[in-house]
Scaffold this motif. Sequence first.
Motif: not given
Length: 362
Positions: A49-57, A59-63, A65-71
């Motif tokens: 229902h909700v996804v929370i991600a840290d920006q600085r990680m 490999g993939l940054t939080g942004v 990650f969200f871009e891939k999650l959208m797909k």
Amino acid sequence: MNKKIRVLYIDDEDNNLNSFKASLRKDFHIITAIDAEDGLKVAEKEELHVVIADQRMPGLTGVEFFEKLMKINPDPIRILLTGYSDIASVIDAINKGEVYRFIDKPWNLEQIKNAIKNASDIYFTKKELQDKNERLKKVYSEMNQFVYSLSHELRGPLMSISGVSKLAKMETNDENILEYFEMIDSATLRLDDFIYKMLDFYRSTKIDTKASEVSFQEIIDEQLDSYREKLGFDEVNIEIKVDQQEKFFSDDSKLRVIINNLFSNAYKFQKLEGVQKSIKLEITVKDKSAIILIEDNGIGIDEKFHTEVFNLFHRATQRNVGSGLGLYMVKESVIQMGGEINLVSKLDHGTKFTIVLPSLKK
């Protein structure tokens, strides 16, 4: 809400993951992931229902990650945790990841609780709307099939009744029997007309406007042939003029609804005696607009009813020949095609409708 809100939290630090889960596990169903790749695998399998991600990680940054999650799974509401000031990341998160909100690290427990609850409200509201839209699409599709099936199933027996009546009238000269068959013919004609009205009502109010190239002359010729077959025009002087020198794009079905109803009203609401009955129909296509004028010298419409005649089931006369649907369907069709309609009428002095429609293809 019966079930707990399901939250995926991605962070590359074990301490943060453990602290987040320990603090919020009583309120929410918490799932954690140590990096973005792990989080994507979870998102493919789990209802979230909700996804929370840290920006600085790493490999993939939080942004990213969200871009891939959208797909993979675009439904969960996304929240980004940022521990530093980076306007570029914020802009990317909005544009690419469609992030609901940002929370600064270290996060405050009440702040993040409220953020999750608000995000879940958005998720369930969107989900409810999606479900309703799917149901509406299903109902819409079934209604289309029902309306046209109903029309076919009703008109078939009506045409059979009409045909048998005509044959029966040829077999007798008894005036009483002939009168009965005339009553049958009149009833079948009225019911057939009502079925057409229902189809017109559906086309004009429920079906989306579809533009195609139209020939007004062809539409008028077909409509007149239909009316001559049903009603005959022996007592009415009909004047038709179509001036179309350029291509015009519109919704053919809605045009027929407009012309059919206005023309039939002009015929039905003629004076019963005393004058030569007349109907004038002019259509002019010019500068990507069509002007449709229908004028009669019939009973007219009292001025006090001019604003009401376009309402559903409204009748401006006691003469029992209309359903109260016609002018409502006309106006709805005109509005849906971005046009305008104007009424000029005076009781006992006839009626004139002028409609201006834009071409639906520039």
